[in-house]
Design an enzyme around this catalytic site. Structure first.
Site, mmCIF file in Angstrom:
data_model
loop_
_atom_site.group_PDB
_atom_site.id
_atom_site.type_symbol
_atom_site.label_atom_id
_atom_site.label_comp_id
_atom_site.label_asym_id
_atom_site.label_seq_id
_atom_site.Cartn_x
_atom_site.Cartn_y
_atom_site.Cartn_z
ATOM 1 N N LYS A 58 5.115 9.122 33.576
ATOM 2 C CA LYS A 58 5.321 8.763 34.991
ATOM 3 C C LYS A 58 4.278 7.728 35.431
ATOM 4 O O LYS A 58 3.433 7.323 34.649
ATOM 5 C CB LYS A 58 5.270 10.025 35.859
ATOM 6 C CG LYS A 58 6.236 11.142 35.381
ATOM 7 C CD LYS A 58 7.699 10.868 35.680
ATOM 8 C CE LYS A 58 8.686 11.721 34.913
ATOM 9 N NZ LYS A 58 8.722 13.138 35.260
HETATM 10 C C1 LIG Z 1 9.453 14.464 35.170
HETATM 11 C C2 LIG Z 1 10.478 14.980 36.106
HETATM 12 C C3 LIG Z 1 10.445 16.286 36.618
HETATM 13 C C4 LIG Z 1 9.524 17.362 36.124
HETATM 14 O O1 LIG Z 1 8.210 17.027 36.083
HETATM 15 P P1 LIG Z 1 7.216 17.795 35.087
HETATM 16 O O2 LIG Z 1 5.883 17.350 35.578
HETATM 17 O O3 LIG Z 1 7.532 17.312 33.702
HETATM 18 O O4 LIG Z 1 7.442 19.248 35.239
HETATM 19 C C5 LIG Z 1 11.377 16.626 37.586
HETATM 20 N N1 LIG Z 1 12.311 15.770 38.009
HETATM 21 C C6 LIG Z 1 12.400 14.523 37.512
HETATM 22 C C7 LIG Z 1 13.455 13.607 38.033
HETATM 23 C C8 LIG Z 1 11.497 14.092 36.538
HETATM 24 O O5 LIG Z 1 11.604 12.864 36.034
#
Ligand SMILES: *Cc1c(COP(=O)(O)O)cnc(C)c1O
Length: 371
Positions: free
Chosen positions: A182
């Site tokens: 991210k």
């Molecule tokens: C990455 C992601 C999540 C979950 O995040 P984590 O930190 O991996 O638990 C939820 N929704 C979307 C759209 C994501 O890309």
């Protein structure tokens, strides 16, 4: 042979120093860095409150808890997302109801959302898929009209804006993830942003076992007494992770700039070819967590890219097609035809701040040879 992933973190010596400093401090878990990180993200997004938790999935769960979602409640979600966007409704005993996406952008379609609203609907979770904000104006007017809570899964969209409003400040609550792929990395990490003080208090209690004070506050006030008032979880983030988050937030504007530059080069190279990028609205500033294209021969291109050292990825298998959903909720093929058709053609090309121009040229050349 190069090895180019679809996404990865960008960590420098500053980040490493920030983490090492925290390791030498008094606080490894909840300490001053958690509050600093919450402030940094909330300020960046022009929001009052930020509540940091251990990952984005926990943040979604906390948001559903704060809304009081429970058995018999329906929450409308898009199919074109990571399963966690819908799983959080199931964690609370509620029912996720899938509303299909729009053809060009693959963002949730407000017209489809409207069709899915019943007397049991309590909330809408809209996902700013790839980093492009949804049509928040239409979603807000539906939510207000039907008295629904509006939650943004902004995990792709830290730094994006919709009509000059930053993602984070638009929905009643916005959820971010700080997974390494991210925009900002903390290893594992997540946050919920809100302007509502009552929701903020519920979220803080939920991440700490449902206890109203944290250990650091008690230590400072010299009081041993605490009470558990809700069934919460241990969803705390550590000060070590928050220190990395604070250090990363300072670089977010540069990360976003580089991602947008990469997107522009892809756009230019694919114009007029068989490689079709997703449609982008004029009303948004895109944050480009992902750069998704549609290809008639996606499976073939995926395999040949992998053989060329380029690890593209498919985002996503529509949630309602996962075996768990098919078995437990009776969802399946035909429920969201636009997402299902797109799923067969989409591919996420490498997109991260550290991708060099030369690497990107290699990706573009290879994709165009195969498409
Ligand atoms: C990455 C992601 C999540 C979950 O995040 P984590 O930190 O991996 O638990 C939820 N929704 C979307 C759209 C994501 O890309």
């Amino acid at each position: 042979m190069p090895k180019i992933p679809y996404g990865r973190q960008h960590i420098d010596e500053d980040d490493i120093r920030a983490v090492a400093e925290t390791l030498r401090s008094d606080f490894l878990t909840t300490g001053p860095k958690v509050g600093e990180f919450e402030q940094a993200v909330a300020n960046f997004c022009n929001v009052q409150h930020g509540v940091a938790v251990c990952n984005g999935t926990a943040a979604l769960h906390a948001a559903m808890f704060a809304l009081g979602i429970g058995s018999g409640d329906e929450v409308i979600v898009p199919p074109m997302t990571f399963a966690a966007s819908a799983n959080c409704v199931l964690y609370m005993g509620g029912t996720p109801v899938f509303a299909d996406v729009q053809e060009g952008s693959l963002l949730i379609d407000p017209a489809k959302v409207k069709e899915k609203i019943t007397s049991n609907t309590k909330a809408i979770i809209a996902v700013d898929y790839t980093g492009q904000p949804c049509n928040w104006e239409a979603l807000r007017s539906l939510a207000d009209k039907h008295n629904l809570a509006l939650v943004a899964d902004g995990c792709h969209a830290l730094g994006a804006s919709y009509k000059d409003r930053k993602v984070g400040s638009i929905a009643d609550m916005t959820v971010f993830s700080f997974h390494p792929v991210k925009h900002v990395a903390t290893g594992e990490g997540g946050m919920i942003l809100t302007d509502d003080a009552e929701l903020d208090a519920k979220l803080r209690t939920f991440r700490n076992h449902g206890i109203t004070t944290d250990a650091r506050t008690r230590e400072e006030s010299g009081a041993w007494f605490y009470e558990m008032v809700e069934l919460g979880y241990n969803y705390r983030i550590t000060d070590i992770q928050a220190a990395l988050g604070v250090s990363q937030m300072a670089k977010l504007p540069a990360f976003l700039e580089r991602r947008r530059e990469i997107a522009k080069r892809y756009d230019k190279s694919f114009a007029g070819t068989n490689v079709i990028p997703l449609a982008v609205s004029e009303e948004v500033e895109h944050a480009y967590h992902l750069y998704v294209v549609r290809l008639a021969n996606r499976d073939e291109v995926y395999t040949m890219l992998r053989d060329a050292g380029i690890f593209a990825q498919v985002h996503y298998i529509p949630v309602h097609l996962h075996p768990y959903y098919q078995e437990k909720l009776g969802t399946g093929e035909g429920l969201c035809p636009i997402a299902e058709a797109a799923y067969k053609e989409i591919l996420s090309l490498p997109m991260y701040p550290g991708l060099t121009d030369q690497e990107q040229d290699y990706v573009i050349k290879t994709v165009l040879e195969l498409a």
